[in-house]
Design a protein around this motif. Structure first.
Motif, short mmCIF file in Angstrom:
data_model
loop_
_atom_site.label_atom_id
_atom_site.label_comp_id
_atom_site.label_asym_id
_atom_site.label_seq_id
_atom_site.Cartn_x
_atom_site.Cartn_y
_atom_site.Cartn_z
N UNK A 130 -34.32 -8.72 -26.66
CA UNK A 130 -34.83 -7.42 -26.25
C UNK A 130 -36.19 -7.16 -26.89
N UNK A 131 -36.33 -7.47 -28.17
CA UNK A 131 -37.61 -7.29 -28.85
C UNK A 131 -38.70 -8.10 -28.15
N UNK A 160 -38.74 -9.20 -25.05
CA UNK A 160 -38.89 -8.95 -23.62
C UNK A 160 -38.21 -9.96 -22.73
N UNK A 161 -37.44 -10.88 -23.31
CA UNK A 161 -36.66 -11.80 -22.48
C UNK A 161 -35.63 -11.01 -21.69
N UNK A 162 -35.05 -10.00 -22.36
CA UNK A 162 -34.19 -9.03 -21.70
C UNK A 162 -34.84 -7.66 -21.85
N UNK A 163 -34.70 -6.82 -20.84
CA UNK A 163 -35.22 -5.45 -20.93
C UNK A 163 -34.24 -4.54 -21.66
N UNK A 164 -32.94 -4.82 -21.50
CA UNK A 164 -31.90 -4.08 -22.20
C UNK A 164 -30.87 -5.08 -22.70
N UNK A 165 -30.38 -4.86 -23.91
CA UNK A 165 -29.34 -5.72 -24.45
C UNK A 165 -28.28 -4.89 -25.14
N UNK A 166 -27.06 -5.39 -25.08
CA UNK A 166 -25.92 -4.72 -25.72
C UNK A 166 -25.32 -5.70 -26.70
N UNK A 167 -25.34 -5.38 -27.99
CA UNK A 167 -24.92 -6.35 -28.99
C UNK A 167 -24.47 -5.64 -30.26
N UNK A 168 -24.10 -6.42 -31.27
CA UNK A 168 -23.72 -5.90 -32.57
C UNK A 168 -24.87 -6.14 -33.55
N UNK A 186 -33.30 -1.02 -25.66
CA UNK A 186 -34.25 -1.31 -24.58
C UNK A 186 -35.57 -1.79 -25.17
N UNK A 187 -36.19 -2.71 -24.50
CA UNK A 187 -37.51 -3.20 -24.91
C UNK A 187 -38.51 -2.05 -24.88
#
Length: 344
Positions: A81-82, A84-92, A244-245
């Motif tokens: 996410x940082x 920009x590979x993903x625009x939004x990520x859900x993680x721990x 989100x990025x």
């Protein structure tokens, strides 16, 4: 004739410009997470994406990559996410140990009674103490899961002594510290690796909330489920972040930013926590139908375990204070906010 030709050219040009402008406002958000599509996390994400699409008149849509289909591993989601590979990520956040000391306080033993209210407390706490740690992204939600329980293939956990000799997985470093203090051998690993580890005997069991157990078919591999009493706080909780990025968010026109803002924050955090609370009973029922064995650890026993929780909390305060954080104030605030939202 020249006037008619010029008018036609102007109309065509205007239409092209309008189409280009409209196309430029169509936003596709690449969303990455580690769960299979059958898991609650994915199932909560789909209606969220549908909602932002509807409220943006379909100018903003998600392209979801479940089960790390975007590439990489669960431990890399936040950095994706940082970058920009993903625009939004859900993680721990706990998958990146030591990177987010502020919110780790909610992973101390016996912090949470209910995921919905604790998630409200967590968001409010983030606004006061967590913004520096998450400055590289735009957080959309923070939440915890339903109460974590002990599951294993060897024996029921009735007393602390029953942990001795068991190889147990937990998702966070603080929970692993608790397991070590109780006599178990803690094994850290991301959730997707747990099924194979149990099936091959690398671990004897794990600490997990109920929702994840049937979604990963772990109830077929672990026979014994030991639960804390309903009057007691959770044995453990893990913190999740939906992030989100920043550049992607900043690039949105004002009205699309408003859509994101209206669908993030404390209410989204609470809704995700509530979904986990609601998932516990039906998920538990799957293990009941499988013929598995259950026992409740009495409050008289877990009250003895609270001393270990207090010790780990004191050590956490010392650790984060050495890193320049107001450790004791953060612990006090987290506990105060949890009780505040429990009482509402």
């Amino acid at each position: 004739m020249r006037g008619k030709h010029l008018s036609a050219v102007l109309v065509t040009t205007a239409a092209a410009l309008f189409t280009t402008a409209a196309t430029a406002q169509e936003v596709i958000l690449k969303v990455s997470h580690m769960w299979p599509t059958t898991a609650l996390g994915h199932q909560q994400l789909v209606p969220w994406c549908d909602k932002i699409a509807a409220e943006s008149n379909n100018r903003m849509k998600c392209q979801i990559y479940p089960a790390m289909q975007i590439g990489g591993t669960p431990t890399q989601v936040f950095q994706q996410v940082v970058d920009g590979i993903a625009d939004i990520g859900w993680t721990l956040p706990g998958y990146n140990s030591g990177r987010f000391p502020s919110v780790e306080v909610f992973e101390l033993p016996f912090m949470s009674h209910k995921a919905e209210t604790t998630s409200r407390a967590l968001w409010e706490y983030y606004e006061k103490y967590g913004q520096k740690d998450f400055a590289q992204v735009k957080p959309l939600a923070f939440h915890v899961h339903d109460n974590g329980q002990a599951h294993n293939s060897k024996r029921p956990i009735r007393t602390m002594e029953d942990f001795k000799g068991l190889k147990m997985r937990a998702p966070t470093r603080l929970t692993n510290k608790m397991l070590a203090e109780m006599g178990a051998s803690p094994v850290g690993m991301p959730m997707p690796a747990v099924v194979e580890a149990v099936s091959k005997g690398v671990i004897d069991g794990y600490l997990l909330p109920w929702e994840i157990v049937p979604s990963m078919k772990l109830h077929e591999l672990t026979r014994y489920h030991s639960e804390t009493a309903a009057t007691e706080p959770a044995l453990y909780s893990a913190v999740f972040v939906v992030a989100m990025n920043k550049a992607k968010y900043d690039s949105l026109p004002a009205d699309l930013k408003q859509v994101i803002d209206a669908n993030s924050g404390i209410e989204l955090s609470a809704r995700l926590g509530r979904a986990w609370d609601d998932s516990a009973a039906p998920s538990r029922e799957v293990a009941i139908r499988n013929g598995n064995q259950f026992n409740t650890i009495p409050a008289s026993e877990t009250s003895k375990w609270r001393g270990i929780g207090d010790k780990i909390a004191a050590e956490w305060v010392t650790e984060v204070t050495a890193k320049g954080y107001p450790g004791q104030a953060m612990l006090d605030e987290a506990r105060k906010l949890v009780e505040k939202h429990r009482a509402q």
